[in-house]
Design a protein around this motif. Structure first.
Motif, PDB file in Angstrom:
ATOM      1  N   LYS A  78       0.594  -1.150  -0.050  1.00  0.00           N
ATOM      2  CA  LYS A  78      -0.095   0.046  -0.038  1.00  0.00           C
ATOM      3  C   LYS A  78       0.863   1.385  -0.134  1.00  0.00           C
ATOM      4  N   ASP A  79       1.941   1.220   0.646  1.00  0.00           N
ATOM      5  CA  ASP A  79       2.907   2.389   0.766  1.00  0.00           C
ATOM      6  C   ASP A  79       3.540   2.510  -0.731  1.00  0.00           C
ATOM      7  N   GLU A  80       3.826   1.434  -1.357  1.00  0.00           N
ATOM      8  CA  GLU A  80       4.311   1.723  -2.731  1.00  0.00           C
ATOM      9  C   GLU A  80       3.276   2.080  -3.695  1.00  0.00           C
ATOM     10  N   ARG A  81       2.078   1.842  -3.518  1.00  0.00           N
ATOM     11  CA  ARG A  81       1.097   2.109  -4.375  1.00  0.00           C
ATOM     12  C   ARG A  81       0.912   3.647  -3.978  1.00  0.00           C
ATOM     13  N   LYS A  82       0.876   4.128  -3.051  1.00  0.00           N
ATOM     14  CA  LYS A  82       0.535   5.546  -2.649  1.00  0.00           C
ATOM     15  C   LYS A  82       1.788   6.634  -3.099  1.00  0.00           C
ATOM     16  N   GLU A  83       3.073   5.846  -3.060  1.00  0.00           N
ATOM     17  CA  GLU A  83       4.216   6.702  -3.720  1.00  0.00           C
ATOM     18  C   GLU A  83       3.926   6.787  -4.944  1.00  0.00           C
ATOM     19  N   TYR A  84       3.503   5.724  -5.713  1.00  0.00           N
ATOM     20  CA  TYR A  84       3.345   5.778  -7.184  1.00  0.00           C
ATOM     21  C   TYR A  84       2.465   6.915  -7.604  1.00  0.00           C
ATOM     22  N   ILE A  85       1.332   6.933  -6.871  1.00  0.00           N
ATOM     23  CA  ILE A  85       0.198   7.789  -6.809  1.00  0.00           C
ATOM     24  C   ILE A  85       0.458   9.302  -6.871  1.00  0.00           C
ATOM     25  N   ARG A  86       1.423   9.481  -5.682  1.00  0.00           N
ATOM     26  CA  ARG A  86       1.889  10.756  -5.451  1.00  0.00           C
ATOM     27  C   ARG A  86       2.919  11.255  -6.547  1.00  0.00           C
ATOM     28  N   ALA A  87       3.519  10.295  -7.098  1.00  0.00           N
ATOM     29  CA  ALA A  87       4.495  10.688  -8.279  1.00  0.00           C
ATOM     30  C   ALA A  87       3.649  11.083  -9.435  1.00  0.00           C
ATOM     31  N   VAL A  88       2.726  10.339  -9.810  1.00  0.00           N
ATOM     32  CA  VAL A  88       1.716  10.622 -11.036  1.00  0.00           C
ATOM     33  C   VAL A  88       0.980  11.946 -10.573  1.00  0.00           C
ATOM     34  N   GLN A  89       0.660  12.371  -9.447  1.00  0.00           N
ATOM     35  CA  GLN A  89       0.079  13.469  -9.053  1.00  0.00           C
ATOM     36  C   GLN A  89       0.944  14.699  -9.208  1.00  0.00           C
ATOM     37  N   CYS A  90       2.133  14.565  -9.054  1.00  0.00           N
ATOM     38  CA  CYS A  90       3.365  15.356  -9.295  1.00  0.00           C
ATOM     39  C   CYS A  90       3.505  15.762 -10.567  1.00  0.00           C
ATOM     40  N   ILE A  91       3.469  14.826 -11.575  1.00  0.00           N
ATOM     41  CA  ILE A  91       3.750  15.288 -12.965  1.00  0.00           C
ATOM     42  C   ILE A  91       2.407  15.562 -13.534  1.00  0.00           C
ATOM     43  N   LEU A  92       1.311  15.502 -12.961  1.00  0.00           N
ATOM     44  CA  LEU A  92      -0.055  16.101 -13.331  1.00  0.00           C
ATOM     45  C   LEU A  92       0.088  17.421 -13.295  1.00  0.00           C
ATOM     46  N   LYS A  93       0.789  17.965 -12.052  1.00  0.00           N
ATOM     47  CA  LYS A  93       0.967  19.499 -11.647  1.00  0.00           C
ATOM     48  C   LYS A  93       1.971  20.317 -12.209  1.00  0.00           C
ATOM     49  N   ALA A  94       3.140  19.317 -12.604  1.00  0.00           N
ATOM     50  CA  ALA A  94       4.362  20.028 -13.174  1.00  0.00           C
ATOM     51  C   ALA A  94       3.976  20.763 -14.469  1.00  0.00           C
ATOM     52  N   PRO A  95       4.671  22.032 -14.649  1.00  0.00           N
ATOM     53  CA  PRO A  95       4.383  22.824 -15.872  1.00  0.00           C
ATOM     54  C   PRO A  95       4.978  22.054 -17.337  1.00  0.00           C
ATOM     55  N   SER A  96       4.173  22.166 -18.422  1.00  0.00           N
ATOM     56  CA  SER A  96       4.501  21.834 -19.725  1.00  0.00           C
ATOM     57  C   SER A  96       5.888  22.396 -20.140  1.00  0.00           C
ATOM     58  N   LYS A  97       6.593  21.465 -20.995  1.00  0.00           N
ATOM     59  CA  LYS A  97       7.672  21.998 -21.425  1.00  0.00           C
ATOM     60  C   LYS A  97       7.376  22.445 -22.975  1.00  0.00           C
ATOM     61  N   LEU A  98       6.292  22.437 -23.554  1.00  0.00           N
ATOM     62  CA  LEU A  98       6.130  22.387 -24.920  1.00  0.00           C
ATOM     63  C   LEU A  98       5.662  23.836 -25.245  1.00  0.00           C
ATOM     64  N   SER A  99       5.739  24.296 -26.626  1.00  0.00           N
ATOM     65  CA  SER A  99       5.279  25.839 -26.682  1.00  0.00           C
ATOM     66  C   SER A  99       3.828  25.816 -26.651  1.00  0.00           C
ATOM     67  N   ALA A 100       3.553  26.845 -25.843  1.00  0.00           N
ATOM     68  CA  ALA A 100       1.968  27.267 -25.390  1.00  0.00           C
ATOM     69  C   ALA A 100       1.192  27.576 -26.728  1.00  0.00           C
ATOM     70  N   SER A 101       1.892  28.164 -27.546  1.00  0.00           N
ATOM     71  CA  SER A 101       1.060  28.861 -28.855  1.00  0.00           C
ATOM     72  C   SER A 101       0.762  27.499 -29.941  1.00  0.00           C
ATOM     73  N   LYS A 102       1.766  26.603 -29.961  1.00  0.00           N
ATOM     74  CA  LYS A 102       1.570  25.523 -30.768  1.00  0.00           C
ATOM     75  C   LYS A 102       0.714  24.579 -30.041  1.00  0.00           C
ATOM     76  N   TYR A 103       0.730  24.104 -28.799  1.00  0.00           N
ATOM     77  CA  TYR A 103       0.162  23.201 -28.115  1.00  0.00           C
ATOM     78  C   TYR A 103      -0.563  23.900 -27.152  1.00  0.00           C
ATOM     79  N   PRO A 104      -1.582  24.433 -27.232  1.00  0.00           N
ATOM     80  CA  PRO A 104      -2.356  25.344 -26.196  1.00  0.00           C
ATOM     81  C   PRO A 104      -3.050  24.405 -24.846  1.00  0.00           C
ATOM     82  N   GLY A 105      -3.323  23.162 -25.588  1.00  0.00           N
ATOM     83  CA  GLY A 105      -3.904  22.145 -24.473  1.00  0.00           C
ATOM     84  C   GLY A 105      -2.895  21.288 -23.847  1.00  0.00           C
ATOM     85  N   ALA A 106      -1.826  21.722 -23.844  1.00  0.00           N
ATOM     86  CA  ALA A 106      -0.745  21.233 -23.092  1.00  0.00           C
ATOM     87  C   ALA A 106      -0.473  21.995 -21.856  1.00  0.00           C
TER      88      ALA A 106
END
Length: 397
Positions: A78-106
């Motif tokens: 359960k701790d390993e699952r929570k750690e994986y979920i935490r990492a997924v939540q982290c990358i969901l919140k981290a800013p995009s590195k793509l061009s905002a004008s080319k990929y406004p949905g990213a």
């Protein structure tokens, strides 16, 4: 990970006594579990140099002390699952590195991975590099979780054959250790897949339960398979890259897991595919309910999970494709006499819209754009033949 300790435990798990000892006797029945054990046993032999997979580019740093071990999601603590979920939540919140004008949905770093898949879809499905590119892609995601979100584990997989009742599985039951729950129940119709009618599942609405609830989807849809009466908004751009905020939907169902993703189904596909072309084609047929790749995707379904272009925006995509990679890994390794031949096979076209077009070559470079780990962009397909060669160093438990 304490590599030596883990590998000792894996080796111990492979050991049998008496009449059950490796190698198989002719009287033993081959099962999916024994295929997994034999593949792991052979992978470890390759690592210690007692068995050759025919490759000469294996990194000297990949050995039994350094190899990563990917595990089934339900086998994580359960701790390993929570750690994986935490990492997924982290990358969901981290800013995009793509061009905002080319990929406004990213909007997020996570969306960057979806954009890359959208760009690459025609060249990495029903092509020579279907398995190879996705292996590269999953590894890049795992690497991002570890290097950008301080994740200490490795990418888990979802064993398709493990959960006949997928709706209530540890992956989708909606508890705090799951990948979120099913979509809220809404009335909707199923879909036609070749000659098979896929009935509507018990969800179809927005995911509002579990640690990955209430995610906002911005990209797509491009090729939605959901009921049009659900009113899922069209993207403001025809290429699907516009900003189209809407809820994350799922229709997790047991249609495939009960009748098409049983251990015997996986075993049959593994043992009846004599070459990589047959293996890939039967694995990913877009019109057969019995195709394992299709069965995994449409067991989750929803928006974006049911859209071939935008499907990585579904967080369980990575577990599904982790299993796809594991399935290929088992096929390549479980027969000791076939390893050298199977590991290096590469066959198919380069664009799914042109099945009779130019054939892929093992030297063809593969691309990940901004999601490639530093210095690992444009690597040739042949570098992805083995999970313990090229840039990789992992096995499956």
């Amino acid at each position: 990970m304490a590599g030596t300790t883990v590998i000792k435990a894996l080796v111990a798990a492979l050991c049998f006594t008496g009449a059950s000892a490796w190698p198989f006797s002719k009287r033993q029945t081959l099962t999916l579990a024994t295929v997994q054990k034999q593949a792991l046993d052979n992978a470890l032999k390759v690592l210690d140099g007692t068995l050759s997979d025919g490759l000469t580019n294996r990194l000297s740093t990949c050995n039994k002390n350094t190899v990563a071990v990917r595990k089934e999601y339900g086998d994580l603590s359960k701790d390993e699952r929570k750690e994986y979920i935490r990492a997924v939540q982290c990358i969901l919140k981290a800013p995009s590195k793509l061009s905002a004008s080319k990929y406004p949905g990213a909007k997020s770093r996570y969306d960057d991975f979806t954009v890359v898949h959208m760009n690459m879809t025609p060249s990495v499905h029903a092509t020579a590099n279907f398995m190879h590119w996705h292996r590269y892609y999953i590894w890049a995601y795992e690497t991002a979780l570890r290097t950008e979100c301080d994740y200490k584990g490795y990418q888990p997989y979802w064993d398709w054959s493990k959960y006949p009742d997928l709706v209530n599985s540890p992956i989708f039951n909606g508890d705090e250790w799951s990948m979120g729950g099913n979509g809220d129940p809404v009335q909707h119709t199923g879909m036609q897949l070749g000659t098979s009618k896929i009935p509507a599942g018990p969800g179809g609405g927005c995911v509002t339960k579990g640690p990955l609830a209430n995610i906002t989807i911005h990209l797509g849809p491009l090729m939605s398979t959901m009921d049009p009466k659900l009113g899922i908004k069209n993207n403001p751009r025809t290429d699907g890259y516009g900003d189209n905020p809407r809820c994350h939907r799922r229709d997790v169902n047991n249609f495939f897991s009960k009748d098409y993703l049983k251990p015997s189904d996986l075993l049959k596909q593994l043992t009846s595919s004599a070459d990589i072309k047959t293996f890939q084609d039967t694995l990913q047929s877009a019109t057969s309910a019995g195709a394992l790749h299709v069965g995994g995707h449409f067991s989750i379904w929803g928006d974006p999970g049911g859209d071939v272009y935008v499907s990585p925006n579904e967080p369980a995509f990575w577990l599904h494709h982790g299993q796809l990679d594991r399935h290929w890994w088992m096929w390549s390794l479980y027969q000791e006499k076939e390893i050298t031949k199977r590991t290096s096979q590469y066959d198919g076209a380069t664009n799914w819209m042109q099945p009779n077009g130019p054939k892929g070559k093992a030297t063809d470079p593969q691309w990940l754009n901004v999601v490639a780990p530093p210095g690992k962009e444009g690597i040739a397909s042949k570098e992805f033949f083995s999970t313990t060669a090229g840039p990789f160093c992992y096995v499956y438990q």
